[in-house]
Enzyme design. Structure first.
Site, PDB file in Angstrom:
ATOM      1  CG  HIS A 392       6.029   3.580   0.566  1.00 53.48           C
ATOM      2  ND1 HIS A 392       5.640   4.330  -0.524  1.00 53.48           N
ATOM      3  CD2 HIS A 392       6.463   2.400   0.066  1.00 53.48           C
ATOM      4  CE1 HIS A 392       5.837   3.634  -1.629  1.00 53.48           C
ATOM      5  NE2 HIS A 392       6.333   2.463  -1.298  1.00 53.48           N
ATOM      6  CB  SER A 393       9.360   5.525  -0.979  1.00 52.01           C
ATOM      7  OG  SER A 393      10.229   6.010  -1.972  1.00 52.01           O
ATOM      8  CG  LEU A 394      11.674  11.190   0.643  1.00 50.19           C
ATOM      9  CD1 LEU A 394      13.188  11.105   0.759  1.00 50.19           C
ATOM     10  CD2 LEU A 394      11.263  12.342  -0.273  1.00 50.19           C
ATOM     11  CB  SER A 396      11.400   4.599   5.105  1.00 48.26           C
ATOM     12  OG  SER A 396      12.182   4.684   3.922  1.00 48.26           O
TER      13      SER A 396
END
Length: 784
Positions: A392-394, A396
């Site tokens: 999720h977010s960073l 990923s």
């Protein structure tokens, strides 16, 4: 309530001395606080014997004739209460007691009855927690979490302001159960039980049992006598309260998924941790399996998917790095709360761009994933399913860089061997050690024969290695090692890197860069070569992944290796596309794939300000729409269907206007033609032009009408588009459907949309479909 009775009180206290008073003959108008003092029970060894003695003294049947006793109906049979196990969880600064599933409760009860005096450990909640039965504590298995209290619950209470029933401590419940047993056996009710702590419990009848708190424990602001004596409802057994007992989880695990969080310690709008968010995501997936894969569950082909959280934030901000203390020394004192939030969350993005802390982050992620994978295999030796990863977010972006820099192995033995040694030879100081780690130790004698060491090897080119008789395969490995080592040295020495991952290769004809080279202190020749290389790279349409085998990582670090080959990589709200673009990557080669992962899904909310697309970097069709994720209840959301209906109506209206215009045009053109004398030999040029105009207008109208009547045609055409091999030739970008309330203001729900994936049933269903499609299990859409 006293400390011993509340859920927050201690669970070990001395056995209370109970006073019992008969209230059957008390006038109805006598207040509770004016009751005559009850007899203190001094005889008897147990509360049951004590209560029995008083009952015999105060029972009306003791003064009646034997004939009257014989005429009374037989007392009801006493049935022991069925216990249920609960555990305590801290939420919103108070303790909340939650029930185990019936399967877990039965296992705990069985372990208590058969365990004897020795400690017994029972795995509960999908074996993610262990309960020490004698200790009455619950411990997490896969993550760091403090122990929580466990109770064997039989009696519960609830006040007027309470939302749920709370369990009594076990010892207090035992005393209530013994008094209840005597009342049921002798059929004697309206009994008052006074406890030394001041609480009073009155057994009116089997259905009505109340508890009164002492006045001293009431809020000192309360002045009304009715509020001071307001009772609590007491219930016996979990079946008599409205407790949401969860369903048990299937024992068979079909797939394992590791979930990596983004910036900061919180993962959703309620500031919950990654553990709590993953728990909700797991619960949603279990519910969807029961509704969308019911037939597979009945046939025994569907078990469950296990989701495990991966926490790297605590390692980065812990005492080991000391980064929080260093940042705090330079932080301004003003707006302290905002600066603390920035230091704890947003700075993670800058940490990941730092070679020092980026190495800490990727090492922590891989170490945690490998540790969880090993622990899971140990607790589930029968597991043979595949493993996937979610970021999720960073998180990923971290997984994307890791998967880009993974190395293919021939099996589990090779991966085990790779974990036991340093996977990268760049940190070696001796030629022999570097060749051994590259698997080229048989060429050591050849290089030593010409007095080559590690530094002189770095100045060799392909011609030199060919003259030494090094074969093509080993020669390519050595050249790759030389480029990586040069890249790593320049990154550590602080030399100017024109584009991360795009550093110019060293010129073998010149000396290696000076160890003292730093920012702004480069030779003119090196600067000219770098500028020429940057100009050449700016007009390159795609990166040569074979040449830049360090991948597209933004900093020069050693990327560790995962202990498994992921089946699928799911990215939630991912900024991967933006980071790749600012790193200088213009386009992703359509033939590129992750070395060890063959599937990749980029899932995002349409209002997510952090999410970016991937497909436009692979295909040249800029107008390619992303795939719309179906709603888990089927079809599209109502407001989206309404929007499409309005669009279709406007298209039909436009078609009607074109039709009216065509009719009017025919009338205007034909009017003068009808007044002319008929042409016998053939048509004129004006008539031929009129027919062509009518034909073209009708064809255009039909085309527009057909497109309006097939709203799914664009989506179907999108399914047939090949967007490279990053996802096996399938689509990569998948967009969620916004909720109706989110459509009113995109900016208002922007932050929430970036944190919505943990509770999104549509997202969970997409993961389940991808997982079970590969297992050959059909998806079922339940009837609404």
């Amino acid at each position: 309530m006293s400390e011993g009775l509340g859920p927050e009180g201690g669970h070990s206290q001395p056995a209370p001395t109970i006073t019992v008073q008969d209230l059957s003959d008390r006038p109805a108008h006598t207040p509770l606080d004016r009751i005559a003092p009850a007899h203190t029970l001094l005889e008897g060894n147990t509360p049951v014997e004590q209560v029995s003695g008083v009952v015999e003294e105060t029972s009306p049947s003791s003064t009646s004739s034997f004939e009257l006793v014989d005429m009374e109906p037989a007392p009801p049979l006493y049935q022991p209460v069925q216990p249920h196990w609960f555990y305590c969880r801290r939420a919103d600064s108070k303790d909340v007691w939650l029930p185990f599933s019936r399967e877990d409760s039965e296992r705990l009860e069985q372990a208590l009855s058969t365990g004897g005096e020795e400690e017994v450990v029972v795995a509960v909640e999908g074996e993610r927690y262990d309960v020490r039965v004698r200790e009455r504590q619950r411990y997490a298995v896969y993550w760091e979490q403090g122990p929580s209290e466990v109770r064997r619950c039989t009696w519960f209470y609830k006040g007027d302001k309470d939302t749920r029933y709370m369990p009594y401590p076990e010892e207090f419940s035992t005393n209530l159960e013994e008094a209840y047993m005597i009342a049921v056996t002798l059929d004697e009710w309206k009994r008052k039980l006074d406890f030394p702590s001041g609480e009073t419990v009155i057994l009116h009848n089997p259905k009505l049992i109340m508890q009164y708190q002492p006045i001293a424990l009431q809020d000192e602001w309360v002045s009304s006598p009715s509020e001071q004596t307001r009772p609590r409802t007491v219930k016996r057994g979990v079946d008599n309260i409205t407790a949401e007992i969860p369903d048990g989880e299937p024992e068979t695990i079909d797939h394992l998924v590791f979930m990596v969080h983004g910036i900061g310690p919180a993962c959703d709008i309620r500031f919950r941790s990654i553990i709590q968010c993953v728990n909700d995501f797991r619960s949603a997936s279990l519910s969807l399996l029961g509704s969308h894969y019911r037939r597979g569950q009945e046939e025994g082909r569907v078990g469950r998917v296990e989701f495990l959280p991966v926490n790297w934030h605590s390692a980065l901000h812990g005492d080991a790095t000391g980064v929080d203390e260093d940042i705090q020394r330079i932080t301004l004192p003003s707006i302290s709360r905002l600066r603390h939030f920035t230091n704890d969350t947003l700075l993670d993005l800058f940490f990941y761009n730092s070679p020092t802390y980026c190495q800490t982050i990727v090492d922590t992620v891989v170490s945690e994933v490998n540790k969880l994978h090993s622990l899971f295999k140990h607790r589930h030796p029968e597991f043979t399913g595949a493993v996937s990863v979610v970021g999720h977010s960073l998180g990923s972006l971290i997984l994307f860089d890791l998967l880009t820099n993974q190395k293919t192995g021939s099996g589990e033995a090779d991966r085990d061997e790779g974990r036991n040694r340093d996977p990268c030879p760049l940190t070696c100081d001796a030629l022999e050690q570097a060749l051994c780690r590259m698997g080229l130790q048989e060429h050591l004698a050849t290089l030593q024969r010409v007095d080559l060491d590690l530094d002189s090897l770095a100045m060799c080119d392909e011609t030199d290695l060919t003259d030494l008789g090094i074969p093509l395969g080993p020669r390519k490995k050595i050249l790759s090692f030389i480029r990586k080592r040069h890249f790593l040295q320049e990154g550590r020495q602080g030399t100017v890197l024109l584009a991360p991952g795009l550093q110019a290769p060293p010129d073998p004809s010149e000396d290696s860069p000076s160890p003292t080279a730093s920012f702004g202190n480069q030779s003119p020749g090196a600067s000219a070569r770098q500028q020429q290389f940057l100009r050449a790279q700016s007009i390159t349409s795609a990166v040569d992944y074979e040449y830049f085998n360090v991948g597209i990582g933004q900093v020069s670090i050693n990327y560790p290796q995962l202990a498994f080959h992921p089946q699928t990589f799911f990215a939630f709200g991912s900024p991967i596309g933006m980071f790749l673009t600012v790193r200088g990557l213009k386009r992703i080669d359509p033939n590129y794939t992750f070395p060890t992962c063959k599937n990749f899904y980029n899932i995002y909310h349409p209002f997510d300000p952090v999410a970016y697309r991937i497909e436009p970097m692979i295909v040249s069709e800029s107008d390619l729409e992303p795939m719309l994720i179906p709603h888990h209840k089927g079809r599209k959301r109502m407001h989206l269907e309404l929007k499409e209906s309005l669009t279709r109506m406007s298209t039909d209206l436009k078609n009607n206007v074109l039709g009216s215009f065509r009719t009017a045009w025919q009338s205007l053109v034909r009017m003068p033609v009808a007044a002319l004398p008929p042409v016998e030999d053939g048509e004129t040029t004006a008539e031929r032009s009129l027919q062509e105009t009518e034909s073209n207008t009708y064809a255009h109208t039909q085309c527009v009408h057909e497109e309006a009547e097939s709203p799914g045609s664009g989506e179907d055409r999108g399914r047939q588009v090949k967007v490279g091999m990053l996802n096996g030739g399938r689509r990569i970008d998948y967009v969620l459907q916004e909720a109706p309330i989110e459509s009113f203001n995109e900016y208002l729900f922007a932050i929430q949309s970036h944190l919505c994936y943990w509770e999104s049933e549509d997202t969970a269903l997409l993961l389940l479909k991808e997982i079970y499609d590969k297992l050959g299990v059909a998806f079922e859409q339940p009837q609404q």
